[in-house]
Design an enzyme around this catalytic site. Sequence first.
Site, mmCIF file in Angstrom:
data_model
loop_
_atom_site.group_PDB
_atom_site.id
_atom_site.type_symbol
_atom_site.label_atom_id
_atom_site.label_comp_id
_atom_site.label_asym_id
_atom_site.label_seq_id
_atom_site.Cartn_x
_atom_site.Cartn_y
_atom_site.Cartn_z
ATOM 1 N N ARG A 1 15.129 13.015 29.154
ATOM 2 C CA ARG A 1 14.352 13.895 29.830
ATOM 3 C C ARG A 1 12.795 13.810 29.301
ATOM 4 O O ARG A 1 12.974 14.100 28.082
ATOM 5 C CB ARG A 1 15.005 14.996 30.356
ATOM 6 C CG ARG A 1 16.291 14.844 31.401
ATOM 7 C CD ARG A 1 15.572 14.295 32.583
ATOM 8 N NE ARG A 1 16.630 14.146 33.719
ATOM 9 C CZ ARG A 1 17.561 13.264 34.014
ATOM 10 N NH1 ARG A 1 17.090 11.898 33.319
ATOM 11 N NH2 ARG A 1 18.399 13.198 35.120
ATOM 12 N N HIS B 1 10.697 5.315 33.771
ATOM 13 C CA HIS B 1 11.777 6.146 34.091
ATOM 14 C C HIS B 1 13.081 5.071 34.538
ATOM 15 O O HIS B 1 13.413 5.417 35.702
ATOM 16 C CB HIS B 1 11.755 7.175 34.932
ATOM 17 C CG HIS B 1 12.764 8.153 35.006
ATOM 18 N ND1 HIS B 1 12.497 9.378 34.907
ATOM 19 C CD2 HIS B 1 14.065 8.319 34.639
ATOM 20 C CE1 HIS B 1 13.675 10.043 34.819
ATOM 21 N NE2 HIS B 1 14.705 9.335 34.637
#
Length: 313
Positions: A228, A276
Site C-alpha cells: 500500500r 497499482h
Amino acid sequence: MEIIWYHPSQSATAWIRGLQQRLPQARVRAWQPGDEGPADYALVRSPPAEMLRGRATLRGVFALGAGVDEILKQLEQHPGMLPDSVPLYRLEDTGMARQMQEYAVHSVLTWFRRFDDYQLQQQQACWQPLPPYARETFTVGILGAGVLGQSVAEGLKPWGFPLRVWSRSPKTIDGVTSFAGRDALQPFLQGTQVLINLLPSTPETINLIDQHFLAQLPHGAFFLNIARGAQVVEADLLAALESGQLKAAALDVFQVEPLPEAHPLWSHPRVTITPHNAAVTLIDEAIDYIARAITQDQAGETPQGRVDRQRGY
C-alpha cells in the site's frame, strides 16, 4: 439466497454469471443507489456507505481484493454502518500470489543482474561491464509473512538468495529466516539488501516506512513496494534515493493514485513505476473462492479469509 454486488469500475456481467453458475440457488444482482432489498451476502469494492448501512442481517461481506483497508476506513467514518457481528472476508490468494511472485522475482533479478544499471548505460551509449553482486550476500527481506508474503518467499527460493521475513508473530517457513515483533525489526532491516513490502494496511503501518526506517537498511539497498502506498513517506523515500541510501526502488502503489503527473517519482532515473497492478483480481478464481466460502457458511462451517477488524487483516 440473495447476493448483492458492487464494484466502481468493473462490469457486473461476468461476476453475476459466474456466481449463478456456481451457486444456482442464489439470486445475484448489481446493487444500485436506492436498493434496500434483502441480501444475505455482499460482494464489494469501495462500496458506498448507503449500500451496507443497516444490513445487520448480512451473513458475510466479501472484499473483492486482498486488502480491506477501504472498507475499514468507511466503517471508521460511519460508526454502526456494519455491525461487528457481520463477518468480513478478503481474497487471500485467488491468483494474486503468483502475480506477486512474478513481480518480485522480476525486480530482484533486475537489480541482482544489474540490468537497471545497464539500462542507464545504454541511454549514454556506454559499453562498460560491471562487477556482479555476490548472491550469498544479496539478502531479500519481506515485510509481511501472510499468504502473499510467504508466496513471494517461495517464488524467490529457487534463485538461491538468503531470504528473511518480518511479521508481528513468528512464522515457520522452510529455508527462510523469520523475524517477529517490533524488537526484531531493526536486525531484520540491517541485514536486508532488497526490501519487499507486503504488509497489510493497518493504523500501525501507515507512514511506517520513513527516513528512520530506511536508514536502518544497508547503504545502497533496494526497495520494492507492492503493498500500500500509504505505508511509505514519499518525501523520505526520494531523499533516501538522492543520498544513495537506496540505490533503486520499484513502486506499484502510492499515497495518491493515480500518481500526479508532476510528482518527482515519475522522472527519477532510479525509480520504476507501475499503475497499482502488481496483482489484479482474477474473476474466475475469485468467484471460485467466494462460492466455496458461501457454501461453507451455509453448511455451518467457517470460511477462510475472515478479517480481524481490530488487526486490519
